[in-house]
Design a protein around this motif. Sequence first.
Motif, PDB file in Angstrom:
ATOM      1  N   LYS A 185     -40.028  21.476   4.313  1.00 45.54           N
ATOM      2  CA  LYS A 185     -41.243  20.996   3.656  1.00 45.54           C
ATOM      3  C   LYS A 185     -41.527  19.601   4.195  1.00 45.54           C
ATOM      4  N   ILE A 186     -42.696  19.429   4.797  1.00 47.24           N
ATOM      5  CA  ILE A 186     -43.086  18.143   5.353  1.00 47.24           C
ATOM      6  C   ILE A 186     -44.068  17.499   4.386  1.00 47.24           C
ATOM      7  N   VAL A 187     -43.772  16.307   3.945  1.00 49.81           N
ATOM      8  CA  VAL A 187     -44.673  15.583   3.038  1.00 49.81           C
ATOM      9  C   VAL A 187     -45.136  14.321   3.742  1.00 49.81           C
ATOM     10  N   ALA A 229     -45.444  11.151   8.077  1.00 46.48           N
ATOM     11  CA  ALA A 229     -44.906  12.423   7.572  1.00 46.48           C
ATOM     12  C   ALA A 229     -43.397  12.406   7.694  1.00 46.48           C
ATOM     13  N   GLU A 230     -42.723  13.088   6.760  1.00 52.17           N
ATOM     14  CA  GLU A 230     -41.269  13.176   6.817  1.00 52.17           C
ATOM     15  C   GLU A 230     -40.793  14.484   6.207  1.00 52.17           C
ATOM     16  N   ALA A 231     -39.613  14.918   6.631  1.00 47.54           N
ATOM     17  CA  ALA A 231     -38.965  16.111   6.077  1.00 47.54           C
ATOM     18  C   ALA A 231     -37.532  15.737   5.728  1.00 47.54           C
ATOM     19  N   LEU A 258     -36.304  13.653   9.022  1.00 47.01           N
ATOM     20  CA  LEU A 258     -37.052  13.665  10.285  1.00 47.01           C
ATOM     21  C   LEU A 258     -38.424  13.095   9.962  1.00 47.01           C
ATOM     22  N   LYS A 259     -38.875  12.086  10.728  1.00 45.48           N
ATOM     23  CA  LYS A 259     -40.148  11.467  10.359  1.00 45.48           C
ATOM     24  C   LYS A 259     -41.072  11.329  11.558  1.00 45.48           C
ATOM     25  N   LEU A 260     -42.340  11.081  11.226  1.00 47.32           N
ATOM     26  CA  LEU A 260     -43.399  10.976  12.229  1.00 47.32           C
ATOM     27  C   LEU A 260     -44.376   9.900  11.783  1.00 47.32           C
ATOM     28  N   PHE A 261     -44.740   9.016  12.717  1.00 49.97           N
ATOM     29  CA  PHE A 261     -45.789   8.030  12.459  1.00 49.97           C
ATOM     30  C   PHE A 261     -46.836   8.166  13.553  1.00 49.97           C
ATOM     31  N   HIS A 262     -48.111   8.151  13.159  1.00 50.38           N
ATOM     32  CA  HIS A 262     -49.176   8.303  14.145  1.00 50.38           C
ATOM     33  C   HIS A 262     -50.307   7.341  13.815  1.00 50.38           C
ATOM     34  N   ASP A 263     -50.681   6.538  14.801  1.00 45.85           N
ATOM     35  CA  ASP A 263     -51.797   5.606  14.633  1.00 45.85           C
ATOM     36  C   ASP A 263     -53.110   6.372  14.716  1.00 45.85           C
ATOM     37  N   ASN A 264     -54.039   6.083  13.820  1.00 48.33           N
ATOM     38  CA  ASN A 264     -55.309   6.812  13.781  1.00 48.33           C
ATOM     39  C   ASN A 264     -56.418   6.141  14.572  1.00 48.33           C
ATOM     40  N   ALA A 265     -56.090   5.137  15.384  1.00 47.66           N
ATOM     41  CA  ALA A 265     -57.130   4.414  16.123  1.00 47.66           C
ATOM     42  C   ALA A 265     -57.876   5.323  17.094  1.00 47.66           C
ATOM     43  N   THR A 266     -57.149   6.210  17.787  1.00 49.39           N
ATOM     44  CA  THR A 266     -57.792   7.102  18.775  1.00 49.39           C
ATOM     45  C   THR A 266     -57.396   8.551  18.520  1.00 49.39           C
ATOM     46  N   VAL A 267     -57.366   8.951  17.263  1.00 51.20           N
ATOM     47  CA  VAL A 267     -56.875  10.279  16.921  1.00 51.20           C
ATOM     48  C   VAL A 267     -57.952  11.344  17.121  1.00 51.20           C
ATOM     49  N   SER A 268     -57.497  12.596  17.320  1.00 50.45           N
ATOM     50  CA  SER A 268     -58.374  13.767  17.416  1.00 50.45           C
ATOM     51  C   SER A 268     -57.570  14.967  16.931  1.00 50.45           C
ATOM     52  N   PRO A 269     -58.205  16.109  16.662  1.00 47.28           N
ATOM     53  CA  PRO A 269     -57.431  17.280  16.226  1.00 47.28           C
ATOM     54  C   PRO A 269     -56.337  17.673  17.212  1.00 47.28           C
TER      55      PRO A 269
END
Length: 438
Positions: A88-90, A100-102, A139-150
Amino acid sequence: MNWLNFFDTKITQLRHPFGRGINATISPDEEKLFNASYEAFEKHEIIKAYEYFFKSLENYSGEDSNQNIITKIEDDIMSFEIYQGSAKIVGTVTQESLYAEAIIIKAADAEVALKRYILERNYQLTYAYYFSDKEYIKLKLFHDNATVSPQKIFFPLREIALNADFDKEYIKTEFPHITLQDTQHLVKLDNEELKIKYEFLHKWIDALDAKILTLPTNDNAGMQAFLYLHVLFKVDYLLVPKCEIYQKISKKIQRYFADESNPTEFKNEELQRYIIKLKEMSFEDFSTKFYSAKYTFNPMEKTSHEEISNFISESLIKIRWYKSNRYTQIIPTIYKYISFYILYNYGLNPVTKALMHTLVEIQNPAFFKALDYTPLYDEEKEVFAKKMIISKIEDAITPHLSQYKELESFGDKLNFSSLNELSNSYLLQLKHLNFEEI
């Protein structure tokens, strides 16, 4: 949207999961939602863009959402949950970033060997990485939204989901004394279904043993290989085991095809030893290797139809060789092997996936009948349910004619004179499908 095809899962609705992909249908508005997400990202309307994006990944059983993705927006902050098997990723989304992290296990439970494994995994991952917050290993994830796309956010989220699921199952297999965390969403299979699966596991192994005895005493290694591998592919696709059985089967199959240093006889013996272990497994132990869960991402990358077509051609050449050399007893097994191999090894588009599953249903009627599906073939009378087969083929193809204009239903071109002839004609028709897009 060619890049999205490999996780499009518009398949004929089934009541049970089969194989490793997503056994569900995507939203009928998936493409519209994806495009809306793209436009919102371009306008830098981040929260709205993620809302559209997550809705495009939602899947359904019939008309009911599987709730594989759950979102909530409050004070310009989106919280979300993504389900992928045992994981489960929250996470949260703000205008500036995604986090996000699991949760995997308790930090206090990690022994030296597991810590070493986790450190090695960090070198293998592209977007996500492991860390400890003293209470849990996550397990974690960080993503900058400055140049994000789908496209830019899809693959990082897919990585964290698939790897969290894989590693939790790996830990449960290799470190069985360690308790996995955050698994309340997993549902135990019905006991009657487990009994059916256990019974068929033994039927298939007994049939394998009986078939081995019919092979010629000399030069039969190739035929034995088809028999052993066919059973393992069948167990994986039809029974869909988790944890130890899944991990062991994956390792055995991977090692078999990667090992070029040992003769086929040696590799066959290794497969045989594992199949014996499966047969000796108690029902109580067997029952712990299964659960029902929600899935969001397919594990396989998209495979070109040309690659699948080439594999079918090469396999049919082998069948012709066995037929011309009068080793006819192995031919039915090879036809079934081809079906399971394709479903195991390739990332199939939704049309091919549904068509291959229909062939598996035809070739394995007793198992599907036991699960209360109408059989497509009567093995005793050697009679096919022609109308149902033709209808299933049309159901697999018709919804996609707007995308693949050259596709044609082929049910009326099949040879129904025997199961071998049906399998042969079916694979030939599938091989020549035209997936040219408009």
